[in-house]
Design an enzyme around this catalytic site. Sequence first.
Site, mmCIF file in Angstrom:
data_model
loop_
_atom_site.group_PDB
_atom_site.id
_atom_site.type_symbol
_atom_site.label_atom_id
_atom_site.label_comp_id
_atom_site.label_asym_id
_atom_site.label_seq_id
_atom_site.Cartn_x
_atom_site.Cartn_y
_atom_site.Cartn_z
ATOM 1 N N SER A 132 6.790 -75.357 51.778
ATOM 2 C CA SER A 132 7.462 -74.084 52.008
ATOM 3 C C SER A 132 8.900 -74.154 51.490
ATOM 4 O O SER A 132 9.455 -73.183 50.999
ATOM 5 C CB SER A 132 7.471 -73.758 53.504
ATOM 6 O OG SER A 132 6.178 -73.377 53.908
ATOM 7 N N THR A 158 -3.801 -75.917 41.441
ATOM 8 C CA THR A 158 -5.071 -75.254 41.129
ATOM 9 C C THR A 158 -5.318 -75.312 39.631
ATOM 10 O O THR A 158 -4.382 -75.148 38.844
ATOM 11 C CB THR A 158 -5.024 -73.775 41.579
ATOM 12 O OG1 THR A 158 -4.723 -73.723 42.964
ATOM 13 C CG2 THR A 158 -6.355 -73.083 41.315
ATOM 14 N N ASP A 240 6.278 -63.547 42.876
ATOM 15 C CA ASP A 240 6.101 -62.129 43.222
ATOM 16 C C ASP A 240 4.748 -61.652 42.715
ATOM 17 O O ASP A 240 3.944 -61.055 43.432
ATOM 18 C CB ASP A 240 7.192 -61.271 42.576
ATOM 19 C CG ASP A 240 8.466 -61.238 43.398
ATOM 20 O OD1 ASP A 240 9.485 -60.765 42.863
ATOM 21 O OD2 ASP A 240 8.428 -61.691 44.556
ATOM 22 N N GLY A 242 2.310 -63.557 41.635
ATOM 23 C CA GLY A 242 1.247 -64.383 42.208
ATOM 24 C C GLY A 242 0.817 -63.877 43.568
ATOM 25 O O GLY A 242 -0.373 -63.823 43.882
ATOM 26 N N GLN A 279 -21.632 -49.060 69.960
ATOM 27 C CA GLN A 279 -20.252 -48.610 69.752
ATOM 28 C C GLN A 279 -19.309 -49.755 69.418
ATOM 29 O O GLN A 279 -18.418 -49.602 68.590
ATOM 30 C CB GLN A 279 -19.752 -47.868 70.992
ATOM 31 C CG GLN A 279 -18.486 -47.061 70.718
ATOM 32 C CD GLN A 279 -18.173 -46.128 71.872
ATOM 33 O OE1 GLN A 279 -17.908 -46.564 72.987
ATOM 34 N NE2 GLN A 279 -18.201 -44.835 71.595
ATOM 35 N N GLY A 339 -23.503 -63.261 64.415
ATOM 36 C CA GLY A 339 -24.011 -64.131 65.475
ATOM 37 C C GLY A 339 -24.381 -65.486 64.910
ATOM 38 O O GLY A 339 -23.679 -66.046 64.075
ATOM 39 N N GLU A 363 0.810 -69.948 47.859
ATOM 40 C CA GLU A 363 1.765 -69.008 47.259
ATOM 41 C C GLU A 363 2.709 -68.445 48.326
ATOM 42 O O GLU A 363 3.117 -67.297 48.294
ATOM 43 C CB GLU A 363 1.028 -67.894 46.519
ATOM 44 C CG GLU A 363 0.110 -68.488 45.470
ATOM 45 C CD GLU A 363 0.014 -67.697 44.193
ATOM 46 O OE1 GLU A 363 0.945 -66.926 43.898
ATOM 47 O OE2 GLU A 363 -0.985 -67.868 43.488
ATOM 48 N N THR A 365 3.358 -69.362 52.636
ATOM 49 C CA THR A 365 2.625 -69.149 53.884
ATOM 50 C C THR A 365 3.043 -67.821 54.505
ATOM 51 O O THR A 365 4.051 -67.216 54.127
ATOM 52 C CB THR A 365 2.968 -70.257 54.891
ATOM 53 O OG1 THR A 365 4.391 -70.241 55.098
ATOM 54 C CG2 THR A 365 2.542 -71.623 54.369
ATOM 55 N N SER A 366 2.240 -67.375 55.481
ATOM 56 C CA SER A 366 2.575 -66.128 56.169
ATOM 57 C C SER A 366 3.962 -66.219 56.808
ATOM 58 O O SER A 366 4.689 -65.227 56.897
ATOM 59 C CB SER A 366 1.531 -65.833 57.247
ATOM 60 O OG SER A 366 0.270 -65.658 56.662
#
Lengths: 381, 326, 264
Positions: A132, A158, A240, A242, A279, A339, A363, A365-366
Amino acid sequence: MDFALSEEHRLIQAAVREFAAKEILPVAADLDHHPRFPAEIIARAASLGLLGLNVPQEYGGAGLDGLANVIVQEELARASAGVQTIITVQNSLVCDPILRFGTPEQKSRYLPRLATGEWLGCYCLTEPEAGSDAMAVRTRAEQRDGQWVLNGRKLFVTNGLEAQLAIVYARSEPAPGARGISAFLVEKSFPGISVGRVEQKLGIKCSSTVEILLEDCRVPAENLLGERGEGARVALSTLDGGRIGIAAQAVGIARACLEDCVAHAQARQQFGRPLKAFQAVQWALADMATRIDAARLLTYRAAWLRDRGDRCTAEAAMAKLVASETAMWAAHRAVQLFGGYGYIQDYPVERYFRDAKITEIYEGTSEIQRLIISRQVLDGR
Amino acid sequence: MGGVCVIATALEGTLSRSSLELVGSARALQPLGLETAAALLGHGPGLAGAAAELHRHGVGVVYRCDHPLLTAGQSDAVLAALQPVLARAQPQVLLVAADTVGREVAPRLAARLRASLATECVQVEAAQDAIVARRQVYGGRALATLVLRARPAVLSVKPRALDVPDPAPVDGRVEDVEVSIDSEALPARVRQVLREQAEFGLEEAQVVIGGGRGLGGPEGFALLRELAHLMGGAVGASRPPTDAGWVPVSWQIGQTGKTIRPALYIAVGISGATQHIAGVSGSRTIVAINRDPEAPIFSVAHLGIVGDYREVVPALIARVKELRGT
Amino acid sequence: MDIVVCLKQVVDPELPARDFAIDPATQRQVREGRPLVISTYDENALEVALQLKDRIGGKVTVLTLGPAAASGDAIRLALAMGADEAVVVDDSEAPQRLGAAKARLLAAALRRLGRFDLVLCGCESADWVERVVGPLLAEALQAACVTFVSRIEQVDGTLLVRRLADEGFHLVEVRPPAVLAVTSDESNRPRLPKVKDIMTARRKPVHTWPVAEVAGQAGEEGPLEVEVRQVTLPERTARCEFLSGDPGEQAAALVQRLRELKLL
């Protein structure tokens, strides 16, 4: 504001959707269960122009805009996130920086080969001590006898196994942090660059993820990409684009979850009724569809801003953040809806679950995306 | 003024089966009060027997045209030969089999005669003074009813849509019609006839097993052949396997391929989404094996198995072997 | 070689059953809101034309008869695949017309286009499946005719084509000008357009002719009109009996049922 896709974009979407459905989807599961580089598919994708989508036609590319790229990436990822990873790296992390920062000679030398798929490219930024904290790059670049000599270790690259070209970020200046970094175009044939560890991953298995070793790797002076010390700018601008590509990937994976859940809800019967009659299931599908649509619109908006040349860093971060979290949530929901069958490799949803996870990590992390967005919100930058 | 004329062909030496099916259609038009004649086109010693077959099924007058160019696939020669024949017969209604040659001849004849035209009919009947024809449309999903009032009328009938009628012998007569055809003047000419390997006549078999896209590749057909062999049946395919080159095109069942009406048809890995259903809907019992419970084939199947053919078919083979005591 | 390919846009034949409906007013399939595609075998015809152009050079023009507003995608796709030029005869009534009427209009359009060596079309349309347009065009244009052509084997003054037949296939020698009605084959699977060709397609010429103009030049030739009394969906009385269990159980149940039906 026009939310409709142009005729070109629609036709491109239809053509790639058909390619993905006919040629990628039938082998997607097998590529995950018996991981291998999908050479024939990549060659076919190249022949259709998918490896150089934004490369101008004069260099052998398709000359399309960023929105077209996002549309293509979503269609590919819906079929196989692994295949799409290979292709999005080529487009966003390799062709794009060469287009934006390359000299005419560099463009003529590399873009045609990349666009036609003759060469595959990879992007070497991450290191053991620079994840990071990307600007903590330690790989050194020294000038010696009119050449650059690179030394260091790059992780999680990659396409690293198959690529003939690598964009390597190394510290060339005495300045610490971002300002000391330069970007280099390193051909695999140059002395001193080799592939180290080949990683075994949770998902996107058919794309290779490797360690790249640089041991007195000699790079000609003319292979500096951009200015000396401009490497961080190259990296961030590239990221950006990416991130927008990864957002599209995540939207594609999420859509795969939704489509398969819809089919399953129609076919599967329990308690004398199809699942779609319950539902709870209806609501889950409604949430899935809504969140995917929202992620897609964020992605399109980020692409649109980038196409206009406007600043899009925060918007790209928003798109990637929302899309990746949506994909992970949708995949989680999908496994649950299926399931027991959701846990079994005969069914594709467990693969979506494993593939989706990476979109929250690579690319940026969150957590990093949130950092970027908060800077925009709080500091207006 | 003539009546109904059946265009009967013996282009391979003997009377084609569909020629007799046409006689059945002609019978259905009896309420029109027209005589039925036949134009018999072909070449060779078999023509005498062909004419006799037509008489045996109730056709009184046979206009026979024997010419060495009236052989397999020679549509232009057939059209050329029909000219003097039809000038003699002056029919009000022409019935043509929608086979390889008939598909080309019927529309062109209708254009030359300025006739009303209905092709690929699966049923033909009379309603007062008009002819009512039914044909499959929308890939077999629907049936169109056409009404032809004007005369002459040309109708092409789908082979095997109707049964060969029962014999109804009459004392018939044969009128030989001379025709000269310049082979150099034919715009299209058959150079070679190539027959494809078929283990079993797909159209005659009482048991047919069809393989589709769901088989995933040509290997799947080996399993189907094993099962077919055990059951004394033939193997066919829907369009995708033949398009992909997994099996020869002659194996194709469906609107473009062969229409079949076996006692038992087993569809394996066939979705049934397109014209395939039209080609098999006449089967007495249809069994479908498919992974997708929503596959359209299940809407026409009598018995359905939702499952992977790679597991189901071997189990079936084992069971049938057990039954046969092998 | 100058080749014209006739393309027809139809409602996607792979439409799920629940979206298929007949409009009682027109006695035709409801098109509103349904996805339109190029009729299946017309795509194969286009592929054959493009392969021929790749091999021996020439020009491929696509001709379509239908509502211009709906034809855009089909035309653009054909041009992206490699066709050079397109002509759209703008006809909002086209979906209602039967093959004979269409052939008359197409023939008039072809005469207006001028010279051509080959006209290719699908052996049948994916919706109405009459199989007449090819032969009727041949008659109207005084051209040679071969239907169910799966591939063009050879070109050198004359053409040698492969025609699908009941028992195998025929090699047919044809003298241009000729109309070939094409069927699908492993050799003519329609190519996917390159994405950049989708972009450059917009620079290729597309001419739109109002149908009234074309109809004015159409001859009276060809078969007479017939009445379509109705189009009905057959009653599906058979309800599928699903056999459940694992594959072994399903197989056993099937064998049992077939024995009961005296089929085994």
